[in-house]
Motif scaffolding. Structure first.
Motif, PDB file in Angstrom:
ATOM      1  N   UNK A   5      -9.701  14.249  13.716  1.00 39.72           N
ATOM      2  CA  UNK A   5     -10.413  13.059  13.282  1.00 39.72           C
ATOM      3  C   UNK A   5     -11.230  13.344  12.023  1.00 39.72           C
ATOM      4  N   UNK A   6     -11.858  14.510  11.962  1.00 35.43           N
ATOM      5  CA  UNK A   6     -12.657  14.878  10.793  1.00 35.43           C
ATOM      6  C   UNK A   6     -11.787  15.027   9.547  1.00 35.43           C
ATOM      7  N   UNK A   7     -10.529  15.424   9.722  1.00 38.40           N
ATOM      8  CA  UNK A   7      -9.630  15.578   8.584  1.00 38.40           C
ATOM      9  C   UNK A   7      -9.066  14.229   8.147  1.00 38.40           C
ATOM     10  N   UNK A   8      -8.748  13.374   9.089  1.00 40.28           N
ATOM     11  CA  UNK A   8      -8.084  12.110   8.792  1.00 40.28           C
ATOM     12  C   UNK A   8      -9.064  11.014   8.354  1.00 40.28           C
ATOM     13  N   UNK A   9     -10.284  11.031   8.835  1.00 36.46           N
ATOM     14  CA  UNK A   9     -11.235   9.965   8.560  1.00 36.46           C
ATOM     15  C   UNK A   9     -11.504   9.747   7.062  1.00 36.46           C
ATOM     16  N   UNK A  10     -11.708  10.779   6.246  1.00 37.42           N
ATOM     17  CA  UNK A  10     -11.893  10.518   4.806  1.00 37.42           C
ATOM     18  C   UNK A  10     -10.664   9.874   4.148  1.00 37.42           C
ATOM     19  N   UNK A  11      -9.478  10.267   4.567  1.00 41.85           N
ATOM     20  CA  UNK A  11      -8.266   9.674   3.998  1.00 41.85           C
ATOM     21  C   UNK A  11      -8.159   8.200   4.386  1.00 41.85           C
ATOM     22  N   UNK A  12      -8.466   7.876   5.614  1.00 42.44           N
ATOM     23  CA  UNK A  12      -8.423   6.482   6.071  1.00 42.44           C
ATOM     24  C   UNK A  12      -9.483   5.657   5.336  1.00 42.44           C
ATOM     25  N   UNK A  13     -10.661   6.237   5.139  1.00 44.84           N
ATOM     26  CA  UNK A  13     -11.725   5.537   4.419  1.00 44.84           C
ATOM     27  C   UNK A  13     -11.323   5.275   2.962  1.00 44.84           C
ATOM     28  N   UNK A  14     -10.731   6.249   2.301  1.00 46.70           N
ATOM     29  CA  UNK A  14     -10.280   6.074   0.918  1.00 46.70           C
ATOM     30  C   UNK A  14      -9.174   5.019   0.839  1.00 46.70           C
ATOM     31  N   UNK A  15      -8.258   5.032   1.782  1.00 48.52           N
ATOM     32  CA  UNK A  15      -7.192   4.037   1.817  1.00 48.52           C
ATOM     33  C   UNK A  15      -7.756   2.633   2.019  1.00 48.52           C
ATOM     34  N   UNK A  16      -8.721   2.508   2.899  1.00 48.72           N
ATOM     35  CA  UNK A  16      -9.359   1.216   3.124  1.00 48.72           C
ATOM     36  C   UNK A  16     -10.072   0.721   1.866  1.00 48.72           C
ATOM     37  N   UNK A  17     -10.756   1.625   1.177  1.00 52.68           N
ATOM     38  CA  UNK A  17     -11.438   1.245  -0.063  1.00 52.68           C
ATOM     39  C   UNK A  17     -10.430   0.785  -1.114  1.00 52.68           C
ATOM     40  N   UNK A  18      -9.290   1.450  -1.245  1.00 52.20           N
ATOM     41  CA  UNK A  18      -8.251   1.043  -2.191  1.00 52.20           C
ATOM     42  C   UNK A  18      -7.663  -0.314  -1.823  1.00 52.20           C
ATOM     43  N   UNK A  84     -14.787  -6.618  -8.325  1.00 52.13           N
ATOM     44  CA  UNK A  84     -15.926  -5.916  -7.754  1.00 52.13           C
ATOM     45  C   UNK A  84     -15.499  -5.086  -6.562  1.00 52.13           C
ATOM     46  N   UNK A  85     -16.389  -4.281  -6.083  1.00 49.92           N
ATOM     47  CA  UNK A  85     -16.103  -3.467  -4.912  1.00 49.92           C
ATOM     48  C   UNK A  85     -16.586  -2.045  -5.084  1.00 49.92           C
ATOM     49  N   UNK A  86     -16.321  -1.253  -4.076  1.00 48.19           N
ATOM     50  CA  UNK A  86     -16.796   0.121  -4.052  1.00 48.19           C
ATOM     51  C   UNK A  86     -16.187   0.944  -5.184  1.00 48.19           C
ATOM     52  N   UNK A  87     -14.905   0.812  -5.436  1.00 48.01           N
ATOM     53  CA  UNK A  87     -14.222   1.625  -6.437  1.00 48.01           C
ATOM     54  C   UNK A  87     -14.128   0.951  -7.807  1.00 48.01           C
ATOM     55  N   UNK A  88     -14.728  -0.211  -7.969  1.00 49.41           N
ATOM     56  CA  UNK A  88     -14.590  -0.932  -9.241  1.00 49.41           C
ATOM     57  C   UNK A  88     -15.219  -0.166 -10.395  1.00 49.41           C
TER      58      UNK A  88
END
Length: 112
Positions: A5-18, A84-88
């Motif tokens: 979970x610790x390995x996958x969670x950042x990838x899922x968060x980045x995908x959600x932000x994209x 707009x957004x987190x990655x804008x």
């Protein structure tokens, strides 16, 4: 289980932000296009520049840049904005919409 979970969670968060950035950009493009179309119609009808800019800003949203032009018998409106957004801030993504309409002429009794 916790390590995976610790390995996958950042990838899922980045995908959600994209994905959220893509949705935000898509919605902005629709608003820009609608604002440009309405502005071109208003400019072709003979509305004042201030009224056209107000209409476009109301439909496209605050923070958009509006430019008006008359090209012969056509009125043209170009609208630019940023999603707009987190990655804008990381993605310099400027979106543009342009619409053109044939200018209307006064009728036989001065009617439009």
């Amino acid at each position: 289980m916790t390590a995976e979970l610790a390995v996958v969670l950042p990838a899922v968060t980045a995908l959600l932000a994209l994905l959220l950035l893509a949705v935000s950009a898509g919605m902005l493009q629709l608003r820009l296009e609608e604002g440009a179309r309405a502005g071109a119609r208003a400019l072709a009808r003979g509305d004042s520049s201030a009224q056209v800019v107000d209409t476009v800003t109301r439909l496209a949203g605050q923070g958009t840049a509006v430019s008006l032009a008359h090209e012969g018998a056509y009125a043209s409106v170009t609208v630019q904005g940023r999603a707009g957004g987190v990655l804008s801030g990381l993605v310099p993504w400027e979106q543009t919409a342009r619409a053109t309409a044939h200018t209307e002429e006064a009728g036989p009794r001065g009617e439009r």
